[in-house]
Write an enzyme that holds these catalytic residues in place. Structure first.
Site, PDB file in Angstrom:
ATOM      1  CG  ASP A  53      -1.331   1.515  -3.926  1.00 13.53           C
ATOM      2  OD1 ASP A  53       0.022   1.144  -3.884  1.00 13.53           O
ATOM      3  OD2 ASP A  53      -1.756   2.282  -2.665  1.00 13.53           O
ATOM      4  CG  ASP A  59      -1.719   1.324   1.496  1.00 15.26           C
ATOM      5  OD1 ASP A  59      -1.679   1.970   0.303  1.00 15.26           O
ATOM      6  OD2 ASP A  59      -2.132   1.421   2.518  1.00 15.26           O
ATOM      7  CD  GLU A  63      -9.986 -19.482 -12.559  1.00 12.33           C
ATOM      8  OE1 GLU A  63      -9.825 -19.627 -11.346  1.00 12.33           O
ATOM      9  OE2 GLU A  63     -10.790 -18.469 -12.961  1.00 12.33           O
ATOM     10  CG  ASP A  86     -11.950 -14.756 -13.509  1.00 13.06           C
ATOM     11  OD1 ASP A  86     -11.471 -15.501 -12.650  1.00 13.06           O
ATOM     12  OD2 ASP A  86     -13.134 -14.696 -13.236  1.00 13.06           O
TER      13      ASP A  86
HETATM   14  C1  BGC Z   1     -11.429 -15.948  -9.781  1.00  9.93           C
HETATM   15  C2  BGC Z   1     -12.225 -15.691  -8.176  1.00  9.93           C
HETATM   16  C3  BGC Z   1     -13.354 -14.892  -8.764  1.00  9.93           C
HETATM   17  C4  BGC Z   1     -14.416 -15.780  -9.603  1.00  9.93           C
HETATM   18  C5  BGC Z   1     -15.569 -14.839 -10.214  1.00  9.93           C
HETATM   19  C6  BGC Z   1     -12.488 -16.944 -10.253  1.00  9.93           C
HETATM   20  O1  BGC Z   1     -12.108 -18.099 -10.643  1.00  9.93           O
HETATM   21  O2  BGC Z   1     -10.079 -16.467  -9.434  1.00  9.93           O
HETATM   22  O3  BGC Z   1     -11.459 -14.965  -7.508  1.00  9.93           O
HETATM   23  O4  BGC Z   1     -14.322 -14.704  -7.547  1.00  9.93           O
HETATM   24  O5  BGC Z   1     -13.547 -16.193 -10.797  1.00  9.93           O
HETATM   25  O6  BGC Z   1     -14.814 -14.074 -11.229  1.00  9.93           O
END
Ligand code: BGC
Length: 541
Positions: A29, A21, A268, A205
């Site tokens: 940040d 921070d 992911e 994500d």
């Molecule tokens: C991210 C999480 C998030 C979710 C919803 C994921 O897999 O790593 O932190 O809450 O996606 O966006």
């Protein structure tokens, strides 16, 4: 570095709220990240992945995006981002950002526009089909049985529009209708925007959560008896996510990236059976660079059999059946920790042997074929912090307490200086507390100790950098027997490395030969003491 810098790279994940921070408001940040990028460079990492810092109401701490093209004031300004990327590049670090394309925040102007018609007010309006809207069933209940990851139905009634909207996580995270080409175009513009800012890659994500069954058919019952902490766990998500059309969108993402000169793209992939999806999302040359999953991120123990099973999904051979038959194999990524799951040592290591276990674990990660991720503080051996219910911040943890451990305990601040207030993370009041245990493991404390995990981590990453065989070589002869895991890595030039790990507390006789490149806990090619681990160059008599 070559265009494929990411192949076999070491990528360090930064959770911006908790790294450093710089302005004293108790929340990390971008300026704080820039100040301490030298720490990441000193590890020898190839790059950073920074969790979302975009404009957001922060209901899911940034994974609920209200503007993909701006910086949330909590984290700073676009000028701060420009300074961050310039500093990273000066240090030789690549910068990957985290794009959340399965959903937005309910505060995104797209959602405001999408919900603003209907209920008899208008027949047609812009962005009408940008989210997943559906009528109630005849009895007023949601359109089908889909459940959300964070608990409760995946549908919330919207009175303005007189329909339900879908959300796979919080109700404040409405699901984008990625089937809609206009939505895809808008998301691809976001990709172009950040490539224009000079980023080197993206983590996408929850990508497999994008694209539902347009016919809205029910999910089937999950026949597995596994843990059921939420209604979500009772179903197989065959209809609510990962529609086959997703691969078409993935190919559009890749084409957009390539048209701008190329960058790394990593998906992911959550869920119980991720390997086929990881393979599909990365197969051939027209999809993503890599994908990673929760193979080592779920609550189960780390066993040799489990590692062997995950690695076995990546033989280097093209798919032999299915829609990707014949396409060259993609490339896996692996993580032992991230911001969503408890610290690995707290999940896996016996309390009395954490220090030894941490070294074994780090060397194992460094020996894997694939791209590897390290989460901030993993290089310090941080332990999961225990956050009492009253102090929880994570909406998932609050909703599911006491069934899940929650994510706050892995998101507590990075400790920099053991003796400073809040271990040097902030001059204000930190958004989550720094525990005395983790403060004692601070960076400065470990810098002064030549035997620390921090220094060992540097040796592991340096070894990986020095040996292309570790980064990209083939994987052969994987053996998992009891607590013993061993395998060979074979380089394009014929270099052969022998890797062996004792995941348990009993000595294992190996009887091998070789020249040690790096060993932990007294390991030799002949013998692996408890938690012994080594990488050795093979020698032949
Ligand atoms: C991210 C999480 C998030 C979710 C919803 C994921 O897999 O790593 O932190 O809450 O996606 O966006």
């Amino acid at each position: 570095m070559s265009a494929a810098w990411w192949r076999g790279a070491t990528i360090y994940q930064i959770y911006p709220r908790s790294f450093l921070d710089a302005d004293g408001d108790g929340i990390g940040d971008l300026a704080g990240i820039t100040q301490r990028l030298d720490h990441v460079a000193s590890l020898g990492a190839d790059g950073v992945w920074i969790s979302p810092f975009f404009t957001s109401p922060m209901v899911d701490f940034g994974y609920d995006v209200a503007d993909y093209r701006d910086i949330d004031p909590i984290f700073g300004t676009m000028a701060d981002f420009d300074a961050l990327i310039a500093r990273a590049h000066d240090l030789g670090l690549k910068v990957m950002i985290d794009l959340v394309f399965a959903h937005t925040s309910d505060k995104h102007p797209w959602f405001a526009e999408s919900r603003a018609g209907g209920a008899g007010t208008r027949e047609d309006w812009a962005l009408k089909d940008w989210y997943v809207w559906a009528d109630a069933r005849a009895d007023g209940t949601p359109p089908n049985n889909w459940q959300s990851v964070f608990g409760g139905p995946a549908w919330t009634w919207d009175a303005r529009r007189g329909q339900y909207y879908m959300h796979q996580f919080l109700k404040e995270q409405p699901q984008l209708n990625v089937h809609n080409p206009e939505v895809q175009d808008a998301l691809l513009d976001v990709v172009r925007f950040w490539l224009g800012k000079g980023v080197d890659g993206f983590r996408f994500d929850a990508l497999n959560h994008a694209m539902h069954d347009p016919a809205l058919r029910d999910n089937p019952v999950n026949p597995e008896p596994g843990p059921r902490t939420r209604p979500f766990d009772f179903q197989l998500r065959t209809q609510s996510q990962n529609h086959p059309a997703l691969v078409g969108f993935i190919e559009r993402i890749r084409a957009t990236i390539d048209a701008a000169g190329g960058a790394c793209s990593i998906a992911e992939v959550g869920g119980a059976n991720p390997m086929p999806l990881m393979r599909a999302y990365t197969a051939g040359d027209a999809r993503l660079s890599s994908a990673y999953c929760f193979a080592f991120l779920d609550p189960g123990a780390l066993t040799p059999a489990r590692v062997a099973e995950a690695l076995a999904a990546w033989t280097g051979a093209p798919a032999t059946h299915g829609p990707d038959k014949g396409l060259p194999e993609g490339w896996p990524s692996w993580a032992f920790e991230n911001h969503d799951v408890p610290r690995s040592l707290s999940r896996w290591a016996p309390e009395a042997h954490r220090a030894a276990y941490a070294r074994m674990e780090m060397l194992l990660l460094g020996a894997l074929r694939g791209t590897i991720f390290l989460y901030q503080g993993q290089e310090l051996g941080l332990a999961q912090d225990d956050i009492p219910f009253e102090a929880l911040r994570d909406p998932e943890a609050i909703a599911n307490w006491p069934q899940t451990l929650g994510r706050d305990g892995v998101r507590t601040p990075m400790p920099w200086t053991p003796s400073a207030a809040h271990a040097g993370f902030t001059t204000g009041t930190p958004w989550l507390p720094v525990s005395p245990g983790n403060a004692a493991r601070a960076v400065a404390a470990q810098e002064d100790d030549a035997d620390s995990l921090l220094h060992f981590t540097r040796r592991v990453i340096a070894l990986r950098r020095a040996h292309p065989t570790l980064r990209t070589g083939d994987l052969r002869d994987v053996i998992a027997e009891g607590d013993l895991l061993r395998f060979r890595r074979i380089g394009a030039d014929g270099t052969a490395l022998f890797c062996a790990f004792n995941l348990g507390g009993e000595t294992i006789a190996l009887g091998a030969t070789g020249t040690i490149l790096l060993a932990a806990n007294g390991a030799t090619p002949a013998t692996l003491p408890p938690y012994g681990a080594l990488i050795a160059a093979e020698t032949h008599a």
